[in-house]
Design a protein around this motif. Structure first.
Motif, PDB file in Angstrom:
ATOM      1  N   PRO A  35       0.836  -1.214   0.000  1.00  0.00           N
ATOM      2  CA  PRO A  35       0.000   0.000   0.000  1.00  0.00           C
ATOM      3  C   PRO A  35       0.864   1.254   0.000  1.00  0.00           C
ATOM      4  CG  PRO A  35       0.032  -0.976   2.175  1.00  0.00           C
ATOM      5  CD  PRO A  35       0.764  -1.940   1.281  1.00  0.00           C
ATOM      6  N   LEU A  36       0.298   2.299  -0.632  1.00  0.00           N
ATOM      7  CA  LEU A  36       1.015   3.570  -0.756  1.00  0.00           C
ATOM      8  C   LEU A  36       0.255   4.671  -0.028  1.00  0.00           C
ATOM      9  CD1 LEU A  36       1.961   3.449  -4.561  1.00  0.00           C
ATOM     10  CD2 LEU A  36       3.353   2.690  -2.611  1.00  0.00           C
ATOM     11  N   LEU A  37       0.976   5.535   0.636  1.00  0.00           N
ATOM     12  CA  LEU A  37       0.424   6.720   1.289  1.00  0.00           C
ATOM     13  C   LEU A  37       1.082   7.930   0.627  1.00  0.00           C
ATOM     14  CD1 LEU A  37      -1.185   8.259   3.430  1.00  0.00           C
ATOM     15  CD2 LEU A  37       0.720   7.863   5.018  1.00  0.00           C
ATOM     16  N   ILE A  38       0.295   8.710  -0.084  1.00  0.00           N
ATOM     17  CA  ILE A  38       0.819   9.836  -0.862  1.00  0.00           C
ATOM     18  C   ILE A  38       0.416  11.132  -0.163  1.00  0.00           C
ATOM     19  CG2 ILE A  38       0.872  10.932  -3.130  1.00  0.00           C
ATOM     20  CD1 ILE A  38      -0.143   8.213  -4.254  1.00  0.00           C
ATOM     21  N   ALA A  39       1.389  11.990   0.109  1.00  0.00           N
ATOM     22  CA  ALA A  39       1.129  13.249   0.812  1.00  0.00           C
ATOM     23  C   ALA A  39       2.123  14.305   0.379  1.00  0.00           C
ATOM     24  CB  ALA A  39       1.216  13.027   2.322  1.00  0.00           C
ATOM     25  N   HIS A  40       1.820  15.564   0.765  1.00  0.00           N
ATOM     26  CA  HIS A  40       2.719  16.678   0.483  1.00  0.00           C
ATOM     27  C   HIS A  40       4.027  16.443   1.248  1.00  0.00           C
ATOM     28  CE1 HIS A  40       4.292  20.819   0.563  1.00  0.00           C
ATOM     29  NE2 HIS A  40       3.595  20.978  -0.574  1.00  0.00           N
ATOM     30  N   PRO A  41       5.172  16.871   0.706  1.00  0.00           N
ATOM     31  CA  PRO A  41       6.463  16.651   1.395  1.00  0.00           C
ATOM     32  C   PRO A  41       6.481  17.134   2.840  1.00  0.00           C
ATOM     33  CG  PRO A  41       6.860  17.383  -0.836  1.00  0.00           C
ATOM     34  CD  PRO A  41       5.371  17.474  -0.623  1.00  0.00           C
ATOM     35  N   LYS A  42       5.862  18.305   3.107  1.00  0.00           N
ATOM     36  CA  LYS A  42       5.824  18.799   4.488  1.00  0.00           C
ATOM     37  C   LYS A  42       5.036  17.845   5.383  1.00  0.00           C
ATOM     38  CE  LYS A  42       6.087  23.710   3.228  1.00  0.00           C
ATOM     39  NZ  LYS A  42       5.394  25.021   3.314  1.00  0.00           N
ATOM     40  N   ASP A  43       3.904  17.346   4.849  1.00  0.00           N
ATOM     41  CA  ASP A  43       3.056  16.438   5.631  1.00  0.00           C
ATOM     42  C   ASP A  43       3.723  15.064   5.777  1.00  0.00           C
ATOM     43  OD1 ASP A  43       1.163  18.386   5.977  1.00  0.00           O
ATOM     44  OD2 ASP A  43      -0.050  17.762   4.248  1.00  0.00           O
ATOM     45  N   ALA A  44       4.560  14.659   4.789  1.00  0.00           N
ATOM     46  CA  ALA A  44       5.235  13.355   4.858  1.00  0.00           C
ATOM     47  C   ALA A  44       6.170  13.297   6.064  1.00  0.00           C
ATOM     48  CB  ALA A  44       6.007  13.097   3.572  1.00  0.00           C
ATOM     49  N   VAL A  45       6.829  14.410   6.337  1.00  0.00           N
ATOM     50  CA  VAL A  45       7.704  14.479   7.512  1.00  0.00           C
ATOM     51  C   VAL A  45       6.895  14.307   8.782  1.00  0.00           C
ATOM     52  CG1 VAL A  45       9.313  15.926   8.803  1.00  0.00           C
ATOM     53  CG2 VAL A  45       9.357  15.933   6.295  1.00  0.00           C
ATOM     54  N   LEU A  46       5.756  14.962   8.840  1.00  0.00           N
ATOM     55  CA  LEU A  46       4.889  14.885  10.021  1.00  0.00           C
ATOM     56  C   LEU A  46       4.345  13.460  10.199  1.00  0.00           C
ATOM     57  CD1 LEU A  46       3.374  16.426  12.298  1.00  0.00           C
ATOM     58  CD2 LEU A  46       1.542  16.828  10.636  1.00  0.00           C
TER      59      LEU A  46
END
Length: 235
Positions: A162-173
């Motif tokens: 499974p993949l979780l795709i998010a904005h780079p800022k949100d990926a860190v969080l």
């Protein structure tokens, strides 16, 4: 010399002879002088008598009695009252129809005004809510974590990647809060700058859960009958 005998003393026969002689003498004198006797004037025709018109007896003039005059006055008053009453009724009906039309137009205008005010208020409220969400996600970006948990719980992956795709800022969080949990279930975090901060998308094979900010916003607006897109000014 024969003496002059007065005419009064002559006998009748003698007087006739004298008269006849005088007329003969006068006629002879006229003939001698070639004077035609004056014609006798013809008598003027008498005017035709005016036709006699037989006068017919005119009927006697009958004057109304006091009671009849009073009744005529009453009848005239009643006729005037009836005519005025009918005219008043007609004018009242016209006025009532105009008032009904005016009230109908007023109600329609108020309804449209209420609708416009309601739509304006709703639009203003939606815009305010949008700005509040933006500011809230900036101040508290960790509000994204419950959204991510709900999205990954929807798929329940037992196999695959499974993949979780998010904005780079949100990926860190997300890594700081859920990194260990996601690694145990084989989730892979993909950074995508095209996704608006505050949202994410999860994929597993042909299945997908769209938890982006735009999709969540649209679902909320559709529930209240409003269609408005989320416009992001962030990259």
């Amino acid at each position: 010399m024969t003496g002059f005998i007065p005419k009064e003393k002559l006998s009748a026969y003698e007087r006739w002879e004298v008269a006849a002689f005088d007329e003969a003498e006068q006629a002879a004198a006229n003939t001698a002088l070639d004077v035609a006797p004056e014609p006798e004037a013809e008598p003027e025709p008498e005017p035709d008598p005016e036709p006699v018109i037989a006068l017919q007896d005119e009927p006697p003039v009958i004057f109304p009695t006091a009671a009849e005059i009073e009744q005529m006055h009453v009848d005239a008053h009643q006729q005037g009252y009836d005519a005025g009453y009918e005219e008043g009724i007609a004018k009242a009906r016209d006025a009532a129809a105009q008032i009904d039309t005016l009230m109908s137009n007023l109600q329609h205008a108020l309804h449209e005004l209420d609708q416009q005010v309601a739509e304006q208020l709703l639009s203003t409220s939606v815009e305010i809510a949008k700005q509040v969400i933006r500011q809230s996600l900036k101040i508290k970006p960790e509000w994204l974590i419950p959204v991510v948990k709900e999205a990954i719980a929807t798929l329940h992956p037992h196999q695959g990647h499974p993949l979780l795709i998010a904005h780079p800022k949100d990926a860190v969080l997300i890594r700081s809060h859920l990194g260990e949990q996601l690694s145990h279930t084989n989730w892979k975090i993909i950074e995508d700058a095209s996704i608006t901060p505050g949202g994410c998308r999860v994929e597993l094979g042909a299945s997908e859960v769209d938890a982006t900010l735009e999709s969540r916003w649209q679902r909320v607006l559709e529930s209240i009958g409003v269609s408005q897109e989320w416009l992001s000014d962030e990259g």
